[in-house]
Design a protein around this motif. Structure first.
Motif, PDB file in Angstrom:
ATOM      1  N   SER A 155     -17.819 -26.090  -5.263  1.00 48.90           N
ATOM      2  CA  SER A 155     -18.195 -24.693  -4.894  1.00 48.90           C
ATOM      3  C   SER A 155     -19.670 -24.531  -5.256  1.00 48.90           C
ATOM      4  CB  SER A 155     -17.197 -23.648  -5.853  1.00 48.90           C
ATOM      5  OG  SER A 155     -18.046 -22.395  -5.960  1.00 48.90           O
ATOM      6  N   ALA A 156     -20.138 -23.383  -4.617  1.00 47.08           N
ATOM      7  CA  ALA A 156     -21.516 -22.991  -5.247  1.00 47.08           C
ATOM      8  C   ALA A 156     -21.484 -22.057  -6.721  1.00 47.08           C
ATOM      9  CB  ALA A 156     -22.444 -21.978  -4.302  1.00 47.08           C
ATOM     10  N   LEU A 157     -22.176 -22.447  -7.545  1.00 42.43           N
ATOM     11  CA  LEU A 157     -22.179 -21.780  -8.790  1.00 42.43           C
ATOM     12  C   LEU A 157     -23.412 -21.071  -9.044  1.00 42.43           C
ATOM     13  CD1 LEU A 157     -20.739 -24.623 -11.068  1.00 42.43           C
ATOM     14  CD2 LEU A 157     -19.440 -22.827  -9.842  1.00 42.43           C
ATOM     15  N   LEU A 158     -23.097 -19.695  -9.745  1.00 42.46           N
ATOM     16  CA  LEU A 158     -24.421 -18.947 -10.219  1.00 42.46           C
ATOM     17  C   LEU A 158     -24.478 -19.018 -11.753  1.00 42.46           C
ATOM     18  CD1 LEU A 158     -26.482 -16.719  -9.108  1.00 42.46           C
ATOM     19  CD2 LEU A 158     -24.842 -15.010  -9.888  1.00 42.46           C
ATOM     20  N   VAL A 159     -25.392 -19.414 -12.202  1.00 45.90           N
ATOM     21  CA  VAL A 159     -25.664 -19.712 -13.524  1.00 45.90           C
ATOM     22  C   VAL A 159     -26.568 -18.654 -14.378  1.00 45.90           C
ATOM     23  CG1 VAL A 159     -26.397 -21.462 -15.311  1.00 45.90           C
ATOM     24  CG2 VAL A 159     -25.120 -21.965 -13.309  1.00 45.90           C
ATOM     25  N   ASP A 160     -26.075 -18.022 -15.208  1.00 42.25           N
ATOM     26  CA  ASP A 160     -27.107 -16.969 -15.833  1.00 42.25           C
ATOM     27  C   ASP A 160     -27.755 -17.894 -17.092  1.00 42.25           C
ATOM     28  OD1 ASP A 160     -28.455 -15.144 -17.380  1.00 42.25           O
ATOM     29  OD2 ASP A 160     -26.929 -13.934 -17.654  1.00 42.25           O
ATOM     30  N   ALA A 215     -19.802 -18.912  -6.991  1.00 39.77           N
ATOM     31  CA  ALA A 215     -20.574 -17.930  -6.044  1.00 39.77           C
ATOM     32  C   ALA A 215     -20.466 -18.048  -4.730  1.00 39.77           C
ATOM     33  CB  ALA A 215     -22.168 -18.305  -6.339  1.00 39.77           C
ATOM     34  N   GLY A 216     -19.486 -19.036  -4.395  1.00 36.83           N
ATOM     35  CA  GLY A 216     -19.264 -19.049  -2.757  1.00 36.83           C
ATOM     36  C   GLY A 216     -18.781 -20.496  -2.366  1.00 36.83           C
ATOM     37  N   PRO A 217     -18.873 -20.775  -1.096  1.00 33.12           N
ATOM     38  CA  PRO A 217     -18.594 -22.170  -0.623  1.00 33.12           C
ATOM     39  C   PRO A 217     -19.764 -23.202  -1.033  1.00 33.12           C
ATOM     40  CG  PRO A 217     -19.010 -20.807   1.263  1.00 33.12           C
ATOM     41  CD  PRO A 217     -18.951 -19.888   0.174  1.00 33.12           C
ATOM     42  N   PRO A 218     -19.616 -24.562  -0.789  1.00 30.21           N
ATOM     43  CA  PRO A 218     -20.644 -25.388  -1.319  1.00 30.21           C
ATOM     44  C   PRO A 218     -21.915 -25.238  -0.395  1.00 30.21           C
ATOM     45  CG  PRO A 218     -18.714 -26.514  -1.469  1.00 30.21           C
ATOM     46  CD  PRO A 218     -18.336 -25.294  -0.852  1.00 30.21           C
ATOM     47  N   MET A 219     -22.998 -25.383  -0.926  1.00 33.24           N
ATOM     48  CA  MET A 219     -24.290 -25.253  -0.098  1.00 33.24           C
ATOM     49  C   MET A 219     -24.520 -26.585   0.653  1.00 33.24           C
ATOM     50  SD  MET A 219     -26.635 -23.309  -2.836  1.00 33.24           S
ATOM     51  CE  MET A 219     -26.359 -24.442  -4.094  1.00 33.24           C
ATOM     52  N   THR A 220     -25.133 -26.379   2.015  1.00 31.04           N
ATOM     53  CA  THR A 220     -25.969 -27.409   2.657  1.00 31.04           C
ATOM     54  C   THR A 220     -27.244 -26.961   2.985  1.00 31.04           C
ATOM     55  OG1 THR A 220     -25.229 -26.476   4.640  1.00 31.04           O
ATOM     56  CG2 THR A 220     -23.777 -28.096   3.656  1.00 31.04           C
ATOM     57  N   GLY A 221     -28.231 -27.790   3.081  1.00 35.07           N
ATOM     58  CA  GLY A 221     -29.616 -27.633   3.555  1.00 35.07           C
ATOM     59  C   GLY A 221     -30.514 -26.719   2.407  1.00 35.07           C
ATOM     60  N   THR A 222     -31.256 -25.947   2.889  1.00 28.05           N
ATOM     61  CA  THR A 222     -32.309 -25.224   1.813  1.00 28.05           C
ATOM     62  C   THR A 222     -31.737 -23.961   1.535  1.00 28.05           C
ATOM     63  OG1 THR A 222     -33.860 -26.144   3.277  1.00 28.05           O
ATOM     64  CG2 THR A 222     -34.388 -24.218   1.640  1.00 28.05           C
ATOM     65  N   VAL A 223     -31.612 -23.798   0.112  1.00 25.39           N
ATOM     66  CA  VAL A 223     -31.402 -22.673  -0.419  1.00 25.39           C
ATOM     67  C   VAL A 223     -32.468 -21.781  -0.687  1.00 25.39           C
ATOM     68  CG1 VAL A 223     -30.080 -21.397  -2.519  1.00 25.39           C
ATOM     69  CG2 VAL A 223     -29.539 -23.926  -1.701  1.00 25.39           C
ATOM     70  N   LEU A 264     -23.428 -18.488   7.511  1.00 27.31           N
ATOM     71  CA  LEU A 264     -24.750 -18.180   6.815  1.00 27.31           C
ATOM     72  C   LEU A 264     -23.758 -17.425   5.499  1.00 27.31           C
ATOM     73  CD1 LEU A 264     -27.493 -17.687   6.213  1.00 27.31           C
ATOM     74  CD2 LEU A 264     -27.296 -15.558   7.452  1.00 27.31           C
ATOM     75  N   VAL A 265     -24.285 -17.716   4.381  1.00 29.05           N
ATOM     76  CA  VAL A 265     -23.677 -17.073   3.295  1.00 29.05           C
ATOM     77  C   VAL A 265     -24.740 -16.342   2.345  1.00 29.05           C
ATOM     78  CG1 VAL A 265     -22.645 -17.509   0.861  1.00 29.05           C
ATOM     79  CG2 VAL A 265     -22.155 -19.078   2.766  1.00 29.05           C
ATOM     80  N   ARG A 266     -24.257 -15.124   2.193  1.00 27.72           N
ATOM     81  CA  ARG A 266     -25.382 -14.457   1.383  1.00 27.72           C
ATOM     82  C   ARG A 266     -24.870 -13.993   0.013  1.00 27.72           C
ATOM     83  NH1 ARG A 266     -26.180  -8.852   0.066  1.00 27.72           N
ATOM     84  NH2 ARG A 266     -28.180  -8.270   0.142  1.00 27.72           N
ATOM     85  N   VAL A 267     -25.606 -14.649  -1.099  1.00 25.51           N
ATOM     86  CA  VAL A 267     -25.086 -14.418  -2.347  1.00 25.51           C
ATOM     87  C   VAL A 267     -25.781 -13.379  -3.211  1.00 25.51           C
ATOM     88  CG1 VAL A 267     -25.150 -15.338  -4.694  1.00 25.51           C
ATOM     89  CG2 VAL A 267     -24.478 -16.798  -2.533  1.00 25.51           C
ATOM     90  N   ALA A 268     -24.977 -11.903  -3.358  1.00 21.36           N
ATOM     91  CA  ALA A 268     -25.737 -10.907  -4.170  1.00 21.36           C
ATOM     92  C   ALA A 268     -25.259 -11.366  -5.610  1.00 21.36           C
ATOM     93  CB  ALA A 268     -25.122  -9.734  -3.660  1.00 21.36           C
ATOM     94  N   ALA A 309     -19.774  -9.541 -10.781  1.00 14.29           N
ATOM     95  CA  ALA A 309     -18.263  -8.668 -10.700  1.00 14.29           C
ATOM     96  C   ALA A 309     -17.024  -9.609 -10.239  1.00 14.29           C
ATOM     97  CB  ALA A 309     -18.550  -7.420  -9.828  1.00 14.29           C
ATOM     98  N   GLY A 310     -17.223 -10.708 -10.068  1.00 15.19           N
ATOM     99  CA  GLY A 310     -16.062 -11.641  -9.840  1.00 15.19           C
ATOM    100  C   GLY A 310     -15.928 -11.543  -8.333  1.00 15.19           C
ATOM    101  N   ARG A 311     -16.767 -11.150  -7.563  1.00 14.64           N
ATOM    102  CA  ARG A 311     -16.375 -11.268  -5.810  1.00 14.64           C
ATOM    103  C   ARG A 311     -17.548 -12.312  -5.497  1.00 14.64           C
ATOM    104  NH1 ARG A 311     -17.509  -5.088  -4.275  1.00 14.64           N
ATOM    105  NH2 ARG A 311     -17.481  -6.211  -2.195  1.00 14.64           N
ATOM    106  N   PRO A 312     -17.100 -13.598  -5.158  1.00 12.93           N
ATOM    107  CA  PRO A 312     -17.839 -14.787  -4.680  1.00 12.93           C
ATOM    108  C   PRO A 312     -18.044 -14.324  -3.289  1.00 12.93           C
ATOM    109  CG  PRO A 312     -15.921 -15.511  -5.991  1.00 12.93           C
ATOM    110  CD  PRO A 312     -15.866 -14.194  -5.763  1.00 12.93           C
ATOM    111  N   ALA A 313     -19.363 -14.977  -2.595  1.00 14.92           N
ATOM    112  CA  ALA A 313     -19.808 -14.774  -1.403  1.00 14.92           C
ATOM    113  C   ALA A 313     -18.791 -15.406  -0.277  1.00 14.92           C
ATOM    114  CB  ALA A 313     -21.211 -14.896  -1.208  1.00 14.92           C
ATOM    115  N   VAL A 314     -18.810 -14.930   1.079  1.00 14.72           N
ATOM    116  CA  VAL A 314     -18.069 -15.560   1.909  1.00 14.72           C
ATOM    117  C   VAL A 314     -18.941 -15.826   3.050  1.00 14.72           C
ATOM    118  CG1 VAL A 314     -15.751 -14.527   1.121  1.00 14.72           C
ATOM    119  CG2 VAL A 314     -16.998 -13.096   2.894  1.00 14.72           C
TER     120      VAL A 314
END
Length: 420
Positions: free
Chosen positions: A343-348, A361-369, A386-390, A396-401
């Motif tokens: 998974s992609a992770l969002l770290v504080d 945060a969403g599915p695993p990343m490829t390419g440039t973030v 295309l994944v948009r991470v807000a 709030a517990g809602r990973p991107a799709v």
């Protein structure tokens, strides 16, 4: 009883045969009549008959123009109604002259045929889709002669993009792409090429030479060179220096301060990944704490040879080296594992010591973030979405799709454009 003679109308008494008289005879008769009626015996400057004929011609032309105007108005009215009935149909294509905020007015451009080329903007960032730049404003700029590109940076002055080509037998190429898609080679034959966050500096490595230069008006300026190990690879610009990975398959990084001479390789042989910098200069990276242990996230101090700047280790890094720190240094978006799955992770980054500092945060990343804003990031997943991470939604517990991109050929991945 005497019968009255049959009534006759004017037409029966005087049949109209004017239609049988040739126009030249009518003109001659008119000239002769007007000449006989001329009361002034002196010579005149203009022929009275000719003047009368010209006046008649002018009247006829005015009537003709008026009739054409009425017909044109009717055609426009009918066409407008037709367009209103057909406004849901895409344009048919063709070449027109248009204005554009990124280009001078009255520049010839080809309107694309119906399909995804005419679709509205897909994101807040530019994307590379099927050999063209799909801009955030909804334009589509074909790339001419660049081949495959892996990374693209939009220039802040609106003059185009810088694109890094995919590696091949001749090495990588740095292209300067104008607003109309025409490309110019700035650099060729490099093993690796990296750009700074503003697109004003470039660093590259060729053999055992590491070089950097400024980019001024589409040209390289003030080149500086250093000698490096053959396996060394530049990764990114960090606080005015170039981060260099010392080997391709082992830990260890060094910072090159853009000075000529041999690279000072430093003492770091523990860092496995470096994702960016905090405002205070510390670097966000992963280290291997010991043999047989997974890499973990920590902060590194450039003033002490990239030694860990905090005791202990933060979250484990089970993914690859893909990741990036937000512009304000608050967040890290990185590949890892969550609940036993990639998974992609969002770290504080202010809560590295707490379990609540990491969220899926969403599915695993490829390419440039690409971080578009301090709290919004974009990337592509392995399926080409295309994944948009807000940040607020993930917190709030809602990973991107992922969102599917129309018109993307099967098996091809989009490239998210940085900068702009």
């Amino acid at each position: 009883m005497k019968q009255k003679p049959p009534a006759h109308d004017n037409q029966s008494r005087f049949p109209d045969r004017s239609l049988d008289v040739p126009p030249d005879e009518l003109e001659g008769a008119l000239r002769e009549m007007l000449s006989r009626r001329a009361a002034v015996p002196r010579a005149v400057a203009a022929d009275p008959a000719g003047a009368a004929i010209r006046r008649a011609n002018r009247v006829q032309r005015r009537r003709t123009v008026a009739g054409m105007g009425l017909a044109l108005a009717a055609i426009v009215t009918v066409s407008a109604g037709s367009l209103q009935l057909r406004d849901d149909r895409p344009p048919e294509g063709g070449t027109v002259v248009i204005g554009d905020p990124d280009r001078p007015p009255f520049v010839e451009r080809t309107i694309p045929p119906p399909g995804p080329d005419t679709a509205p903007p897909l994101a807040e960032v530019d994307l590379i889709l099927d050999g063209a730049i799909a801009t955030a404003q909804g334009r589509r700029v074909p790339l001419h002669g660049t081949g495959d590109v892996e990374r693209v940076h939009r220039l802040t002055d609106g003059r185009g993009w810088l694109a890094i080509g995919a590696p091949n037998l001749a090495g990588r190429v740095l292209w300067a792409i104008a607003a109309d898609g025409t490309a110019q080679v700035l650099l060729a034959g490099a093993d690796e090429i990296v750009l700074d966050a503003d697109g004003r500096q470039v660093a590259w490595k060729q053999g055992t030479v590491l070089a950097a230069a400024g980019i001024v008006n589409g040209e390289l300026a003030t080149t500086v060179r250093a000698e490096v190990p053959d396996e060394a690879v530049p990764l990114r610009f960090v606080n005015g220096a170039v981060l260099v990975r010392l080997t391709t398959d082992g830990p260890g990084h060094a910072l090159w301060p853009l000075r000529p001479g041999p690279l000072d390789q430093g003492t770091d042989r523990a860092s496995t990944h470096i994702f960016g910098a905090l405002p205070d200069g510390r670097l966000v990276g992963g280290i291997t704490p010991g043999a047989g242990r997974s890499a973990c996230l920590t902060l590194l101090d450039p003033a002490r040879g990239l030694a860990p700047a905090r005791p202990g280790c933060g979250p484990e890094l089970a993914g690859d080296s893909r990741g990036a720190v937000s512009p304000d240094g608050r967040w890290l978006l990185v590949n890892g594992r969550s609940a036993g799955e990639d998974s992609a992770l969002l770290v504080d980054l202010t809560k590295l010591d707490t379990p609540t500092g990491v969220r899926p945060a969403g599915p695993p990343m490829t390419g440039t973030v690409v971080w578009r804003t301090p709290d919004t990031a974009y990337y592509a997943d392995a399926a080409g979405g295309l994944v948009r991470v807000a940040v607020d939604l993930v917190a709030a517990g809602r990973p991107a799709v992922p969102n599917a991109l129309p018109g993307l050929p099967p098996g091809e991945l989009p490239v998210v454009v940085s900068g702009g």
